[in-house]
Motif scaffolding. Structure first.
Motif, PDB file in Angstrom:
ATOM      1  N   UNK A 305      13.115  -8.417  -9.607  1.00  0.00           N
ATOM      2  CA  UNK A 305      11.718  -7.998  -9.717  1.00  0.00           C
ATOM      3  C   UNK A 305      10.809  -8.828  -8.817  1.00  0.00           C
ATOM      4  N   UNK A 306      11.156 -10.105  -8.641  1.00  0.00           N
ATOM      5  CA  UNK A 306      10.325 -10.978  -7.803  1.00  0.00           C
ATOM      6  C   UNK A 306      10.600 -10.746  -6.326  1.00  0.00           C
ATOM      7  N   UNK A 307      11.860 -10.475  -5.972  1.00  0.00           N
ATOM      8  CA  UNK A 307      12.224 -10.409  -4.569  1.00  0.00           C
ATOM      9  C   UNK A 307      12.246  -9.026  -3.963  1.00  0.00           C
ATOM     10  N   UNK A 308      11.867  -7.996  -4.699  1.00  0.00           N
ATOM     11  CA  UNK A 308      11.878  -6.636  -4.150  1.00  0.00           C
ATOM     12  C   UNK A 308      10.577  -5.925  -4.508  1.00  0.00           C
ATOM     13  N   UNK A 309      10.373  -4.775  -3.861  1.00  0.00           N
ATOM     14  CA  UNK A 309       9.170  -3.981  -4.120  1.00  0.00           C
ATOM     15  C   UNK A 309       9.327  -3.214  -5.431  1.00  0.00           C
ATOM     16  N   UNK A 310       8.333  -3.341  -6.282  1.00  0.00           N
ATOM     17  CA  UNK A 310       8.347  -2.689  -7.585  1.00  0.00           C
ATOM     18  C   UNK A 310       7.216  -1.669  -7.626  1.00  0.00           C
ATOM     19  N   UNK A 311       7.551  -0.433  -7.937  1.00  0.00           N
ATOM     20  CA  UNK A 311       6.533   0.601  -8.108  1.00  0.00           C
ATOM     21  C   UNK A 311       6.080   0.596  -9.568  1.00  0.00           C
TER      22      UNK A 311
END
Length: 421
Positions: A305-311
């Motif tokens: 969740x911290x290292x990727x794009x979250x919609x």
């Protein structure tokens, strides 16, 4: 040690049987236990709600033994100037042991709700407490302690023995249980503060439990007399090894605290990470749980969740726009078709009136004029495709009733004769 010394309290109790005044000890003990029973009944009938409910539960479990100890102590002081009170002296440690067992088990059940292993622990704790009480009553406890102290050894500069280790384990256990009880009280207060953000409440509870547990362990070791500096080299090497071996886990824990503190993702948000999407139902310090409307649950590591794009579809606003597209024939009444689509959306209870549903013409296609109906909902956790399906079905019925056709692609194949035929 003679038999009289080993069974001194019990021997005195047997001697009291021949004294006519023994009946007064029985009466005093019965009255004390009956008064304690009345107090326990009062606690059990109190309504259990919120933090008062927690205090009421522990009060109901400890009211009988603690009140019994108090009343028995008062009776002992009142009758001691007149005759022997050996029976009352024997009742005091028995009631105290009952209070200790009940209190420890209650705190453990509050700290670990639904844990099945507590049943076995309750029996083990009760056995240990009652066994030590038997040694105390029979005056065998000093001899057991002396025997355990004879088995000694050294770890570095620290001199240890079995009694020191056993007493340290008991002290650590009791202090950790007490720390968990304090953490439970803090948790009840924080969870009752509705004005505070839910993520901050969760962070506060977990930090409180971690800090109190560490403080309890360190302080209990100091109380027993174990020098913490003797373990510094071992703990340093262990820390380095764990740092390399548990790097991913540590990263997930740190990421979990960052998510909870930043409040970028909250319980109830509708999020999508890659191909995984759903409602956030749980945020722990290591992972986050997403529940898909179809029932599937995704356990996503916090580092992802911290290292990727979250919609996050409900980050700042829970309202979500949904849309459905269909085509009508070129000879259809477009204004009527658009109004029917709006009416079908407005007829659904989940569709918001503001912003109002709206239809736009998106394309003049080969076989149809494409129309898109856009509408808003504020409960995306209840599903999206279900409300879209209901609106599509209502539109199909309305179009049939008003003679508006939904065309499908058609192809004409012409066979032309050649010039030489």
């Amino acid at each position: 040690m003679t038999e009289h010394q080993a069974l001194r309290l019990l021997s005195n109790l047997l001697d009291d049987f021949s004294d006519p005044a023994f009946i007064w000890q029985l009466v005093a003990l019965f009255a004390s236990l009956f008064g304690a029973w009345l107090v326990a009944r009062y606690w059990q009938t109190r309504p259990a709600q919120g933090e008062r409910g927690r205090l009421g539960q522990i009060g109901a479990r400890l009211a009988f033994p603690l009140t019994g100890m108090l009343l028995t102590g008062v009776a002992q002081l009142a009758l001691k100037p007149f005759f022997a009170v050996t029976l009352l002296k024997l009742a005091m440690p028995l009631l105290g042991s009952m209070a200790l067992v009940r209190g420890v088990i209650f705190v453990l059940r509050q700290a670990f709700p639904g844990a099945g292993w507590l049943t076995a622990w309750e029996k083990l704790i009760a056995t240990l407490v009652w066994g030590w009480l038997a040694l105390y009553i029979t005056d065998l406890a000093p001899f057991v302690i002396e025997a355990l102290e004879q088995v000694d050894f050294r770890i570095g500069k620290q001199h240890l023995n079995l009694w020191l280790i056993a007493s340290g384990a008991v002290t650590i256990f009791l202090t950790v249980v007490f720390a968990l009880w304090i953490a439970g009280v803090i948790e009840a207060r924080l969870m009752g503060m509705r004005s505070l953000d839910a993520n901050l409440r969760i962070v506060g509870v977990r930090v409180a439990k971690a800090v109190l547990t560490v403080v309890a362990i360190i302080s209990s070791l100091a109380l027993v007399g174990i020098d913490m500096t003797a373990l510094s080299v071992f703990t340093g090497a262990l820390g380095v090894g764990l740092g390399f071996g548990l790097q991913k886990i540590a990263s997930n824990y740190v990421s979990g605290f960052i998510i909870l503190l930043e409040r970028s993702i909250r319980i109830g948000n509708i999020v999508q990470i890659g191909s995984d999407a759903g409602e956030v139902t749980q945020i722990t310090t290591r992972y986050t749980v997403l529940k898909h409307p179809g029932g599937t649950e995704f356990i996503v590591p916090n580092e992802t969740l911290i290292g990727s794009t979250v919609q996050n579809q409900t980050y700042s606003d829970r309202r979500l726009r949904l849309a459905t597209t269909l085509g009508v024939a070129y000879d259809s009444d477009l204004e009527l078709a658009m109004q029917l689509m709006v009416d079908c959306a407005q007829a659904q209870a989940r569709v918001l009136a503001d912003p109002a549903p709206k239809v736009v013409l998106t394309q003049f296609a080969d076989s149809s004029i494409n129309l898109e109906l856009g509408f808003w909902v504020d409960d995306p956790e209840n599903g999206r495709m279900n409300v879209v399906s209901e609106i599509n079905l209502a539109i199909w019925r309305a179009f049939r009733a008003h003679g508006i056709s939904i065309p499908f692609p058609q192809r004409e194949v012409r066979i032309l004769k050649g010039a030489g035929e």
